[in-house]
Design a protein around this motif. Structure first.
Motif, PDB file in Angstrom:
ATOM      1  N   ASN A   1     -13.017  -9.214  -6.440  1.00 27.00           N
ATOM      2  CA  ASN A   1     -12.134  -8.194  -5.889  1.00 27.00           C
ATOM      3  C   ASN A   1     -11.546  -8.708  -4.580  1.00 27.00           C
ATOM      4  OD1 ASN A   1     -12.788  -6.488  -7.976  1.00 27.00           O
ATOM      5  ND2 ASN A   1     -14.297  -5.341  -6.816  1.00 27.00           N
ATOM      6  N   ALA A   2     -10.294  -8.355  -4.327  1.00 26.68           N
ATOM      7  CA  ALA A   2      -9.619  -8.810  -3.115  1.00 26.68           C
ATOM      8  C   ALA A   2      -8.874  -7.641  -2.477  1.00 26.68           C
ATOM      9  CB  ALA A   2      -8.644  -9.943  -3.443  1.00 26.68           C
ATOM     10  N   TYR A   3      -8.778  -7.678  -1.175  1.00 23.78           N
ATOM     11  CA  TYR A   3      -8.206  -6.561  -0.423  1.00 23.78           C
ATOM     12  C   TYR A   3      -7.235  -7.066   0.630  1.00 23.78           C
ATOM     13  CZ  TYR A   3     -12.194  -4.368  -2.639  1.00 23.78           C
ATOM     14  OH  TYR A   3     -13.111  -3.938  -3.580  1.00 23.78           O
ATOM     15  N   LYS A   4      -6.445  -6.156   1.165  1.00 29.65           N
ATOM     16  CA  LYS A   4      -5.453  -6.448   2.201  1.00 29.65           C
ATOM     17  C   LYS A   4      -6.087  -6.361   3.592  1.00 29.65           C
ATOM     18  CE  LYS A   4      -1.469  -6.572  -0.173  1.00 29.65           C
ATOM     19  NZ  LYS A   4      -0.500  -7.642  -0.060  1.00 29.65           N
TER      20      LYS A   4
ATOM     21  N   THR B   1       0.683  -5.099   7.558  1.00 32.14           N
ATOM     22  CA  THR B   1      -0.226  -5.539   6.505  1.00 32.14           C
ATOM     23  C   THR B   1       0.093  -6.992   6.219  1.00 32.14           C
ATOM     24  OG1 THR B   1      -0.312  -3.327   5.530  1.00 32.14           O
ATOM     25  CG2 THR B   1      -1.038  -5.160   4.143  1.00 32.14           C
TER      26      THR B   1
ATOM     27  N   THR C   1      -4.018 -11.392  -0.120  1.00 34.49           N
ATOM     28  CA  THR C   1      -5.275 -10.653  -0.091  1.00 34.49           C
ATOM     29  C   THR C   1      -6.414 -11.590   0.275  1.00 34.49           C
ATOM     30  OG1 THR C   1      -5.624 -11.025  -2.460  1.00 34.49           O
ATOM     31  CG2 THR C   1      -4.534  -8.953  -1.827  1.00 34.49           C
TER      32      THR C   1
ATOM     33  N   TYR D   1     -11.888 -13.719   7.117  1.00 30.37           N
ATOM     34  CA  TYR D   1     -10.485 -13.669   7.502  1.00 30.37           C
ATOM     35  C   TYR D   1     -10.407 -13.841   9.016  1.00 30.37           C
ATOM     36  CZ  TYR D   1     -11.496  -8.818   8.789  1.00 30.37           C
ATOM     37  OH  TYR D   1     -12.053  -7.693   9.345  1.00 30.37           O
TER      38      TYR D   1
ATOM     39  N   ASP E   1      -9.666  -2.299   1.945  1.00 32.39           N
ATOM     40  CA  ASP E   1      -8.684  -2.886   2.851  1.00 32.39           C
ATOM     41  C   ASP E   1      -9.156  -2.765   4.295  1.00 32.39           C
ATOM     42  OD1 ASP E   1      -7.038  -3.380   0.687  1.00 32.39           O
ATOM     43  OD2 ASP E   1      -5.733  -1.658   1.042  1.00 32.39           O
TER      44      ASP E   1
END
Length: 193
Positions: free
Chosen positions: A108-111, A143, A147, A154, A182
């Motif tokens: 799973n990847a998010y902003k 944003t 992602t 990050y 996110d």
């Protein structure tokens, strides 16, 4: 004659041969798995379920199915922090000599984003890894492009300063490890140079 034409012919001959002997052809419901790095994946074919541990690259259901029986391989339970999908997982047994579906799993990847204050001119560019994002003047939120996968690090920083201003990422807000949602807490403040 192409190989794709030979498969149905071979399946038919096998079925006819077994029928002549009083038997019925049966098939393994199996396939390959790519990208499964977390625990929790459970596949299903009707009522037949099959858990697969992290690192698995293949699967075969315990129950074989007879010629002409429909199959539909689905993801019953997604692995932790991942999303898996099935391709080539439905049909009717006997069209091919084997049933071989593909299960593809992705983390799973998010902003990542946050707020901006004091940006009165264009030219601010933020960076995370090798991904840059242009922030336009008078923006109050941003944003980042792309992602970040669950569990990955990050680090947001200023790549290009806008003319006449100095922008900074507030300490403790632009660096972290991606969680289950996110990130919206990065704070960028800009002021006179």
């Amino acid at each position: 004659m192409k190989l794709s034409c030979l498969r149905p012919l071979a399946a038919l001959l096998l079925t006819l041969g077994l029928a002549a002997c009083g038997g019925k052809a049966s098939y393994d419901v199996s396939g390959t798995i790519t990208g499964l790095s977390n625990e929790g994946l459970v596949l299903a074919n009707g009522s037949d379920t099959l858990p697969r541990p992290a690192g698995s690259t293949t699967f075969t259901f315990n129950k074989r199915i007879d010629y002409g029986t429909d199959y539909n391989i689905t993801v019953l339970t997604q692995p932790a922090h991942m999303n898996c999908s099935v391709s080539g997982g439905s049909g009717s047994a006997g069209h091919y000599l084997s049933i071989n579906a593909l299960v593809t799993c992705n983390q799973n990847a998010y902003k990542v984003g946050g707020t901006v204050s004091g940006l009165t001119v264009d030219g601010l560019v933020l960076i995370n890894g090798n991904t840059t994002t242009n922030i336009v003047k008078d923006s109050t939120a941003f944003t980042m492009n792309g992602t970040v996968a669950y569990g990955a690090s990050y680090g947001i920083s200023v790549f290009t300063q806008p003319t006449g201003l100095v922008c900074k990422v507030a300490p403790g807000t632009g660096i972290g490890t991606m969680g289950e949602a996110d990130v919206t807490t990065v704070q960028v403040t800009c002021g006179p140079a």
